[in-house]
Design a protein around this motif. Structure first.
Motif, PDB file in Angstrom:
ATOM      1  N   GLN A  22      -0.188  31.541 -11.158  1.00 51.25           N
ATOM      2  CA  GLN A  22      -0.868  32.213 -10.048  1.00 51.25           C
ATOM      3  C   GLN A  22      -0.088  33.446  -9.600  1.00 51.25           C
ATOM      4  N   PHE A  23       1.229  33.320  -9.532  1.00 50.72           N
ATOM      5  CA  PHE A  23       2.045  34.471  -9.105  1.00 50.72           C
ATOM      6  C   PHE A  23       1.980  35.590 -10.142  1.00 50.72           C
ATOM      7  N   LEU A  24       1.942  35.235 -11.425  1.00 52.07           N
ATOM      8  CA  LEU A  24       1.858  36.248 -12.478  1.00 52.07           C
ATOM      9  C   LEU A  24       0.554  37.031 -12.378  1.00 52.07           C
ATOM     10  N   VAL A  25      -0.546  36.348 -12.063  1.00 53.41           N
ATOM     11  CA  VAL A  25      -1.830  37.031 -11.895  1.00 53.41           C
ATOM     12  C   VAL A  25      -1.776  37.918 -10.649  1.00 53.41           C
TER      13      VAL A  25
ATOM     14  N   ALA B  46      -6.948  38.530  -6.975  1.00 54.02           N
ATOM     15  CA  ALA B  46      -6.210  37.499  -7.708  1.00 54.02           C
ATOM     16  C   ALA B  46      -6.899  36.137  -7.577  1.00 54.02           C
ATOM     17  N   ALA B  47      -7.352  35.809  -6.361  1.00 55.82           N
ATOM     18  CA  ALA B  47      -8.032  34.529  -6.140  1.00 55.82           C
ATOM     19  C   ALA B  47      -9.316  34.455  -6.951  1.00 55.82           C
ATOM     20  N   LYS B  48     -10.032  35.571  -7.014  1.00 57.92           N
ATOM     21  CA  LYS B  48     -11.278  35.601  -7.795  1.00 57.92           C
ATOM     22  C   LYS B  48     -10.985  35.391  -9.275  1.00 57.92           C
ATOM     23  N   GLU B  49      -9.929  36.030  -9.787  1.00 62.70           N
ATOM     24  CA  GLU B  49      -9.576  35.880 -11.192  1.00 62.70           C
ATOM     25  C   GLU B  49      -9.120  34.457 -11.511  1.00 62.70           C
ATOM     26  N   LEU B  50      -8.506  33.815 -10.523  1.00 61.10           N
ATOM     27  CA  LEU B  50      -7.986  32.449 -10.725  1.00 61.10           C
ATOM     28  C   LEU B  50      -9.043  31.383 -10.424  1.00 61.10           C
ATOM     29  N   PHE B  51     -10.209  31.802  -9.914  1.00 61.33           N
ATOM     30  CA  PHE B  51     -11.292  30.873  -9.557  1.00 61.33           C
ATOM     31  C   PHE B  51     -10.863  29.891  -8.464  1.00 61.33           C
ATOM     32  N   ILE B  52     -10.067  30.392  -7.503  1.00 55.90           N
ATOM     33  CA  ILE B  52      -9.693  29.587  -6.341  1.00 55.90           C
ATOM     34  C   ILE B  52      -9.970  30.413  -5.098  1.00 55.90           C
ATOM     35  N   THR B  53      -9.868  29.799  -3.932  1.00 57.56           N
ATOM     36  CA  THR B  53     -10.108  30.534  -2.686  1.00 57.56           C
ATOM     37  C   THR B  53      -8.861  31.329  -2.304  1.00 57.56           C
ATOM     38  N   GLN B  54      -9.069  32.337  -1.497  1.00 52.88           N
ATOM     39  CA  GLN B  54      -7.926  33.149  -1.050  1.00 52.88           C
ATOM     40  C   GLN B  54      -6.948  32.316  -0.207  1.00 52.88           C
ATOM     41  N   PRO B  55      -7.437  31.469   0.739  1.00 49.84           N
ATOM     42  CA  PRO B  55      -6.491  30.643   1.506  1.00 49.84           C
ATOM     43  C   PRO B  55      -5.662  29.712   0.603  1.00 49.84           C
TER      44      PRO B  55
ATOM     45  N   GLU C 169       8.006  35.370 -16.201  1.00 51.15           N
ATOM     46  CA  GLU C 169       7.457  35.846 -17.479  1.00 51.15           C
ATOM     47  C   GLU C 169       8.132  35.157 -18.656  1.00 51.15           C
ATOM     48  N   GLU C 170       9.432  34.897 -18.553  1.00 50.50           N
ATOM     49  CA  GLU C 170      10.149  34.177 -19.599  1.00 50.50           C
ATOM     50  C   GLU C 170       9.664  32.726 -19.697  1.00 50.50           C
ATOM     51  N   ILE C 171       9.418  32.127 -18.520  1.00 46.42           N
ATOM     52  CA  ILE C 171       8.891  30.754 -18.503  1.00 46.42           C
ATOM     53  C   ILE C 171       7.523  30.717 -19.170  1.00 46.42           C
ATOM     54  N   GLN C 172       6.684  31.712 -18.887  1.00 49.16           N
ATOM     55  CA  GLN C 172       5.358  31.768 -19.509  1.00 49.16           C
ATOM     56  C   GLN C 172       5.478  31.879 -21.025  1.00 49.16           C
ATOM     57  N   LYS C 173       6.393  32.713 -21.509  1.00 47.10           N
ATOM     58  CA  LYS C 173       6.604  32.857 -22.955  1.00 47.10           C
ATOM     59  C   LYS C 173       7.048  31.529 -23.568  1.00 47.10           C
ATOM     60  N   SER C 174       7.937  30.821 -22.855  1.00 52.85           N
ATOM     61  CA  SER C 174       8.417  29.525 -23.355  1.00 52.85           C
ATOM     62  C   SER C 174       7.278  28.512 -23.435  1.00 52.85           C
ATOM     63  N   TYR C 175       6.421  28.518 -22.402  1.00 51.71           N
ATOM     64  CA  TYR C 175       5.272  27.612 -22.412  1.00 51.71           C
ATOM     65  C   TYR C 175       4.330  27.936 -23.565  1.00 51.71           C
TER      66      TYR C 175
END
Length: 307
Positions: free
Chosen positions: A8-11, A21-30, A69-75
């Protein structure tokens, strides 16, 4: 903090806008705002400053962004590795086979175990020691053998337990006895396959346990079949046999009788390494082999149909 929050933070770092960002993640802003606040609390630092609808990333946020970003690459690397292993697993299963060459041939001729679901099954025929070595070294996934492969690192399941008895040609002197014992066999010559045959080795082992020596003439398979054919009802042929395979080897002109003090069986099992987890991953395959292998073992070829 979990990987979902990191994603979520990366987006959010790309848009620096809570609504987008909330729209792209399909979650609410709150929900996104709450997730961000929770991350900051757990890390003990501010990741962004809020200026109305505008977000400004802090120096700490930019530093953490590199870590995320490194964690994302590892995943991504981890999941790619898992997918690659899964594809390799699904590519083929290697089945080692030791024992009856006729049964092994039937696996091909009748298409038995040609595949499991979408996975091809590759079959390898070798002597038991070679198959065991290949199993322990990971060169085969499963092994069907008689006698069974045993060891601390091995799991196995019995497929066939076939009592060992004797095949006697009609008019043989032993047929006059009401009961036959192992000691009675000492008085008559017996025929067996050569010692490289696993069934002969099984017979040698139980005779050694009984400390019993018999007159055993070793012949190859073709010679044995010639003797069997010539000896029908002639009273001259005496052999150890597995009871349920008796008819396919001897049949008319012979009788299959138990030996009173012989409680041995020809045991065929399927084995796999304990550390491979195949007992769980391929439980369905093992059950399929358990249910279907007797069709090959007993050579009921009329009932066999290509899969």
């Amino acid at each position: 903090m979990n990987y979902v929050q990191i994603q979520q933070f990366l987006v959010l770092s790309k848009t620096m806008n809570m609504t987008k960002a909330a729209k792209e993640l399909f979650i609410t802003q709150p929900a996104l705002s709450h997730s961000l606040s929770k991350m900051e609390d757990e890390l003990g630092i501010k990741l962004v400053y809020r200026d109305g609808n505008r977000l400004i990333m802090t120096n700490e946020g930019r530093a953490m962004l590199k870590d995320f970003e490194e964690i994302q690459k590892s995943y991504e690397k981890m999941f790619a590795h898992a997918r690659n292993m899964g594809e390799k697993t699904k590519d083929k299963i290697v089945l080692g086979f030791s024992g009856s060459a006729a049964a092994f041939s039937a696996l091909f001729t009748y298409g038995v175990l040609s595949h499991y679901e979408d996975t091809t099954i590759e079959k390898i025929f070798a002597d038991q020691e070679t198959v065991k070595s290949m199993l322990l070294n990971g060169q085969v996934d499963f092994a069907i053998t008689f006698p069974p492969i045993t060891g601390d690192d091995i799991e196995s399941r019995v497929l066939i337990r076939d009592p060992i008895q004797i095949a006697i040609a009609g008019r043989h002197p032993l047929l006059k006895k009401m009961k036959i014992r192992l000691e009675d066999l000492k008085d008559y010559p017996m025929i067996c396959l050569t010692r490289d045959n696993p069934f002969t080795r099984v017979c040698e082992q139980f005779l050694a346990k009984k400390n019993l020596s018999l007159q055993m003439e070793e012949v190859n398979y073709n010679e044995l079949m010639q003797r069997v054919e010539a000896g029908r009802d002639a009273g001259k042929v005496l052999c150890f046999t597995a009871r349920n395979q008796f008819s396919s080897w001897y049949g008319r002109g012979y009788r299959c009788l138990p030996v009173e003090d012989l409680n041995e069986a020809l045991i065929t099992s399927i084995a796999w390494r304990k550390d491979a987890d195949f007992g769980y991953e391929y439980k369905g395959l093992i059950e399929k082999i358990e249910k279907g292998y007797d069709r090959v073992y007993y050579r009921n070829y009329r009932n066999l149909k290509p899969e």
